[in-house]
Design a protein around this motif. Structure first.
Motif, PDB file in Angstrom:
ATOM      1  N   LEU A  21      59.162 -18.743  48.899  1.00 26.04           N
ATOM      2  CA  LEU A  21      59.237 -18.088  50.211  1.00 26.04           C
ATOM      3  C   LEU A  21      58.863 -16.614  50.057  1.00 26.04           C
ATOM      4  O   LEU A  21      58.869 -16.075  48.961  1.00 26.04           O
ATOM      5  N   ASN A  22      58.559 -15.962  51.205  1.00 29.82           N
ATOM      6  CA  ASN A  22      58.299 -14.522  51.140  1.00 29.82           C
ATOM      7  C   ASN A  22      59.080 -13.780  52.212  1.00 29.82           C
ATOM      8  O   ASN A  22      59.919 -14.362  52.910  1.00 29.82           O
ATOM      9  N   PHE A  23      58.799 -12.486  52.332  1.00 33.51           N
ATOM     10  CA  PHE A  23      59.625 -11.612  53.174  1.00 33.51           C
ATOM     11  C   PHE A  23      59.580 -11.969  54.650  1.00 33.51           C
ATOM     12  O   PHE A  23      60.415 -11.512  55.427  1.00 33.51           O
ATOM     13  N   THR A  24      58.619 -12.776  55.084  1.00 32.64           N
ATOM     14  CA  THR A  24      58.567 -13.149  56.500  1.00 32.64           C
ATOM     15  C   THR A  24      59.680 -14.130  56.858  1.00 32.64           C
ATOM     16  O   THR A  24      59.946 -14.341  58.034  1.00 32.64           O
ATOM     17  N   SER A  25      60.314 -14.726  55.865  1.00 35.92           N
ATOM     18  CA  SER A  25      61.441 -15.626  56.118  1.00 35.92           C
ATOM     19  C   SER A  25      62.750 -14.870  55.941  1.00 35.92           C
ATOM     20  O   SER A  25      62.948 -14.217  54.914  1.00 35.92           O
ATOM     21  N   PRO A  26      63.669 -14.960  56.914  1.00 31.81           N
ATOM     22  CA  PRO A  26      64.964 -14.278  56.759  1.00 31.81           C
ATOM     23  C   PRO A  26      65.817 -14.892  55.661  1.00 31.81           C
ATOM     24  O   PRO A  26      66.848 -14.339  55.293  1.00 31.81           O
ATOM     25  N   PHE A  27      65.383 -16.030  55.112  1.00 33.71           N
ATOM     26  CA  PHE A  27      66.145 -16.702  54.062  1.00 33.71           C
ATOM     27  C   PHE A  27      65.577 -16.430  52.666  1.00 33.71           C
ATOM     28  O   PHE A  27      66.040 -17.010  51.694  1.00 33.71           O
ATOM     29  N   MET A  28      64.587 -15.562  52.564  1.00 34.08           N
ATOM     30  CA  MET A  28      64.006 -15.268  51.261  1.00 34.08           C
ATOM     31  C   MET A  28      65.039 -14.642  50.327  1.00 34.08           C
ATOM     32  O   MET A  28      65.819 -13.786  50.716  1.00 34.08           O
ATOM     33  N   GLY A 161      75.386 -19.399  57.455  1.00 35.95           N
ATOM     34  CA  GLY A 161      75.829 -19.034  56.115  1.00 35.95           C
ATOM     35  C   GLY A 161      75.672 -20.186  55.135  1.00 35.95           C
ATOM     36  O   GLY A 161      75.207 -19.991  54.005  1.00 35.95           O
ATOM     37  N   LYS A 162      76.039 -21.389  55.572  1.00 31.49           N
ATOM     38  CA  LYS A 162      75.897 -22.565  54.714  1.00 31.49           C
ATOM     39  C   LYS A 162      74.424 -22.863  54.457  1.00 31.49           C
ATOM     40  O   LYS A 162      74.021 -23.189  53.347  1.00 31.49           O
ATOM     41  N   ARG A 163      73.621 -22.706  55.512  1.00 34.21           N
ATOM     42  CA  ARG A 163      72.180 -22.953  55.384  1.00 34.21           C
ATOM     43  C   ARG A 163      71.557 -21.977  54.376  1.00 34.21           C
ATOM     44  O   ARG A 163      70.736 -22.353  53.552  1.00 34.21           O
ATOM     45  N   ARG A 164      71.971 -20.707  54.452  1.00 31.50           N
ATOM     46  CA  ARG A 164      71.435 -19.706  53.535  1.00 31.50           C
ATOM     47  C   ARG A 164      71.785 -20.049  52.093  1.00 31.50           C
ATOM     48  O   ARG A 164      70.953 -19.915  51.195  1.00 31.50           O
ATOM     49  N   LYS A 165      73.029 -20.490  51.853  1.00 30.49           N
ATOM     50  CA  LYS A 165      73.437 -20.863  50.490  1.00 30.49           C
ATOM     51  C   LYS A 165      72.585 -22.018  49.976  1.00 30.49           C
ATOM     52  O   LYS A 165      72.153 -22.029  48.805  1.00 30.49           O
ATOM     53  N   ILE A 166      72.307 -22.991  50.829  1.00 31.43           N
ATOM     54  CA  ILE A 166      71.477 -24.135  50.428  1.00 31.43           C
ATOM     55  C   ILE A 166      70.066 -23.665  50.088  1.00 31.43           C
ATOM     56  O   ILE A 166      69.475 -24.079  49.082  1.00 31.43           O
ATOM     57  N   TYR A 167      69.509 -22.791  50.933  1.00 33.52           N
ATOM     58  CA  TYR A 167      68.156 -22.301  50.682  1.00 33.52           C
ATOM     59  C   TYR A 167      68.095 -21.447  49.421  1.00 33.52           C
ATOM     60  O   TYR A 167      67.089 -21.453  48.709  1.00 33.52           O
ATOM     61  N   ASP A 168      69.169 -20.695  49.131  1.00 32.83           N
ATOM     62  CA  ASP A 168      69.233 -19.949  47.870  1.00 32.83           C
ATOM     63  C   ASP A 168      69.132 -20.913  46.682  1.00 32.83           C
ATOM     64  O   ASP A 168      68.394 -20.667  45.716  1.00 32.83           O
TER      65      ASP A 168
END
Length: 215
Positions: A21-28, A161-168
């Motif tokens: 992913l890159n900086f255009t995604s808030p989940f990067m 928050g849960k989604r961000r942890k999964i994407y991490d």
């Protein structure tokens, strides 16, 4: 050496990256960009048992017109020689390139990938799911039950928050498993006349509705 590629071939405009992913995604997630020739040599010696291997690198002809793809391929080709890998560069038209990818008739393939500027679930599923569309289309052969599980959890997670942890976790897996080898985040250069105002370049497009003649 991603830094050498971006500086030497792209005048330093792109930013080196190891992330899918890159900086255009808030989940990067910020991931370290490593260049360790000694570690690479050790891994190559272990994998090749001291022998040399011929590999095929395919390059799409449309990339030759848009980017310094030929020079980039030759840079990678030269970097692989000390590791015991002799890469043949084969420039293919779009149809032949897609056929080679689909059939898995390549070892390395140069390509570009547009990235989402919102939720990256579709892109991550395409590349990281064992039955993902891009995974199958490009013959990546990637299969990790943990990735499949995380993608299923992400599709059902409503909490950000849960989604961000999964994407991490998925970004960590992508770097660990090296399903693709991201090189850099592209940069689009924009020029416009000082006689207009209200023009601002964005990640995807520009503020054309706000453009007007400057007073």
């Amino acid at each position: 050496d991603r830094e050498a590629i971006t500086t030497g071939l792209y005048r330093g405009y792109p930013s080196p990256t190891a992330n899918i992913l890159n900086f255009t995604s808030p989940f990067m997630k910020d991931m370290p960009v490593a260049h360790d020739p000694k570690r690479a040599a050790a891994l190559a010696t272990e994998a090749l048992a001291g022998k040399r291997m011929k590999i095929l690198m395919i390059v799409p002809s449309y990339g030759i017109d848009r980017y310094p793809y030929k020079a980039q391929a030759e840079f990678i080709q030269a970097a692989l020689i000390p590791l015991g890998l002799d890469a043949e560069i084969r420039i293919l038209d779009a149809a032949a390139y897609r056929r080679a990818q689909s059939a898995g008739e390549y070892d390395l393939a140069l390509a570009t990938q547009g990235l989402p500027n919102s939720d990256p679930l579709t892109l991550l599923t395409n590349y990281m799911h064992s039955r993902g569309a891009s995974n199958a289309l490009y013959s990546l052969g990637y299969s990790n039950p943990r990735a499949d599980q995380l993608l299923q959890e992400a599709s059902a997670a409503a909490d950000i928050g849960k989604r961000r942890k999964i994407y991490d976790d998925l970004q960590d897996l992508a770097v660990q498993d090296v399903l693709t080898i991201p090189l850099f985040n592209d940069a689009n250069l924009v020029a416009y006349n000082k006689q207009i105002a209200g023009y601002r370049a964005t990640a995807y497009g520009a503020t054309l509705p706000e453009v007007h003649w400057a007073q």
